[in-house]
Structures are given as C-alpha cells and as structure tokens.
Design a protein around this motif. Structure first.
Motif: not given
Length: 368
Positions: A59-63, A105-111
């Motif tokens: 599954k591809h994730f782009t961030t 990715l949500d955690y990395l984005s929001n902390g």
C-alpha cells in the motif's frame, strides 16, 4: 576521630566528583558529535524533494519530508539524511502490515494521536509501527493520547505507561550516597535541583546522606558539634557534584541518546535495502499484496511455487486464485511469527482454516 572522618568523607566525595566529571566529558563529546550529525542531516534533507512515497506491504503512502523527519533519529530521518538507500523508483519499501500506518503519519504530522476509538489490537499494531521505525512516544492516560515525549517529563507527571520504545520508563540512577536527599516537595530553602536538594543550602537530609559514605549513625549536627564542621566544609563538594549530576541527566537524555539511536538505525539500513530488493507481488483475485520472497519461503506451499511461478507480464504479480479476505492474517504471521486473529470474525474461522490447509500451514497453525 573527626579528622579521620573528614578525610574519608572528602576522599569519597572527591572520587564521586571525578567520576561525574568524566561522564560530563563524554556528554560533551557526544553533544558535539550529534551537533555535526544533526546539522549535516538538515542540510541534506533540505535538498530533497518535498514529497516522499512509502510502500508499506503493497500500500502506497505519500507524505511530506517534513512529516517523516519530525524526529531527528527515526528510521525515516536517518534513511533520507544519509542517502545510503535511494530506491531507483523513488519509493521506499517496508515489509510491514499497512494497517494503522495512516495513524503513524497522523502522529508524525500532529505530535499526538487520541486513544479514543482504538481497539486493543489496533493500538498494538500502531505501537509496533512506532517501535519498528524508532519513533519516540509516551502513552499518557491523563489526556487519553499517545504523544510526543517532552524533555523532563517523568512517569508521575505524565502518568505514562510507555517510554521512547514502548517499555516502562526507568528512573534515573541515583548514587547510593545521594539516595536520601528527599523529594523536591520536601526540600528546604530555594527551588530544588534534580535530586531534590538545594545546591546553595544543603538540607539536614544531605548530612544524613553524607554520613552513609562513612557508615556513620549520626543525628542532626548542632553548630558546636565537632562533626558540624565536616558538614559545612563538605557542602561545596556536594553542591558541585549535584550540579554535575543534573547536567549529565539532562544531556544524556538528548544528544547521547539520539546519537546512539542514529548509529543503530544506520546499521539497519542494509537490511531495509535487502528487503526492498526481495519484493514479490501477489495477486489474489485482483487484490495485490507485496512482501519479501524470504517471507513467503517460510511455508512449503510458497517454497514449491516460487521456483516454477511465472509472473504476469503486465503487472509483474504472481496470480493466486484464492479469496483475499484471509491472506492478511497469514502474511502477518509469516512476517512476525505470531497469529493475530482478533479481527477475524468467529463465524469465518472455519473458512480461514481451509486457507491454512491450502497453503500447507496446518503444523504452524497448531501452535496457535
């Protein structure tokens, strides 16, 4: 005698101070080395394209690179900064179950990520991703969140059950001679330091701690007591040692720890590269799974098939005429060595066992 007591006390305190100074020198060395690593890392990452694509188990994730590099010694940051691994297609492959990776990715984005709504199995999957990618976190039940660690936060302050690697946080090691200095709430005088003692105004408890060094059984010294002179004279040495202890504790938790983790991740990169080179794509009636060849070879069925299989010319995938519903559970077992069937409905378990038999995994399933 008083002189002998004083001599013993001063000698032990001086040795303790020398030990602390040696540790401080190491911290200074690690701090300077980490500064170079961090500065070089930021410069390299600044030159990269703003978006990064990951292939997590097909599954591809782009961030954004900013999201991936939130933590300076995570797997993502080290990979991007060192350029040891640069995929030809620009996509970084990891042989992991993609479930819950969007929350990473949500955690990395929001902390932070709220615990509300997490099922136990989902939470464990999420935490396993954080541990694998060396992403720091604490679980704070007072705020019902998994959040970014804050410097100086203790177990009692955060009510955290997990630390950087998801294990119970350990208390700082306090030298035996200083173990009875008391807590900040009970200390005398001005604001206290890390060990709960006031550096410029040692408390009576400090005297008792010093007495441990010589094995003495003493009571609170009065001004005219012969040992009161020892207590007063030793204060400067103790204050200096305590201040050094504070410095060591604070700095070891930052630069030295990050430098150690950075070097550990660098050692892991060849394994990531090898896994990416082993990619094999499976087509279960139109549903694509991507894993490593060595992962599949853990079962006799795949071991027999791989040698004679021919992939589809267009997709490059190996076709398997089976329902894709159950294969994520089988693939997860092959990756981790554990059966995680909490998400499998009870009414479907008989059909699942049919797939187990089809792939010749009955013996492995008996251990469940």
């Amino acid at each position: 005698s008083t002189k002998e007591l004083a001599a013993t006390l001063f000698a032990q305190l001086d040795r303790f101070k020398q030990q602390l100074e040696t540790q401080v020198a190491k911290v200074e060395k690690d701090t300077n080395e980490w500064s170079v690593v961090e500065r070089t890392s930021k410069a390299t990452i600044a030159e990269l394209k703003p978006k990064v694509t990951l292939n997590i188990g097909g599954k591809h994730f782009t961030t954004s690179k900013a999201t991936l590099t939130r933590f300076p010694a995570s797997v993502f940051t080290v990979i991007l900064a060192t350029k040891i691994w640069v995929p030809k297609d620009g996509v970084y492959f990891f042989d992991r179950n993609p479930s819950e990776f969007d929350l990473v990715l949500d955690y990395l984005s929001n902390g932070s990520v709220r615990l509300d709504g997490f099922e136990p199995v989902s939470l464990e999957s999420f935490k396993s991703h954080l541990d694998f990618f060396r992403i720091p976190y604490v679980i704070d039940y007072s705020t019902r969140a998994i959040q970014e660690p804050t410097a100086g936060v203790s177990t009692s302050e955060s009510t955290a059950t997990s630390n950087f690697f998801g294990t119970p946080p350990s208390k700082p090691r306090v030298p035996k001679a200083l173990s009875r200095l008391g807590s900040p709430n009970a200390a005398f005088g001005s604001p206290t330091n890390f060990f709960g003692a006031t550096p410029t105004q040692p408390s009576v408890r400090l005297y008792h701690s010093l007495s441990d060094l010589v094995g003495g059984e003493v009571s609170t010294p009065k001004p005219d007591h012969p040992q009161a002179e020892i207590f007063a004279a030793s204060s400067n040495i103790v204050d200096s040692a305590l201040e050094l202890s504070c410095s060591i504790q604070e700095r070891l938790e930052s630069s030295s720890h990050r430098l150690k983790q950075w070097n550990e991740v660098v050692q892991l990169i060849p394994a990531f590269v090898s896994a990416a080179q082993e990619q094999i794509k499976l087509d279960f009636r139109g549903t694509i799974f991507v894993t490593r060849k060595s992962t599949l070879l853990k079962t006799p069925w795949f071991e027999a098939q791989v040698s004679r299989w021919q992939p589809d010319e267009e997709s490059g995938a190996y076709f398997i005429d089976r329902n894709p519903r159950f294969f994520p559970f089988i693939l997860d077992y092959l990756r981790t060595g554990k059966w995680n069937l909490e998400r499998l409905e009870t009414r479907l378990r008989l059909d699942f066992k049919n797939d187990i038999s089809y792939f010749l995994m009955d013996d492995q399933f008996k251990s469940f």
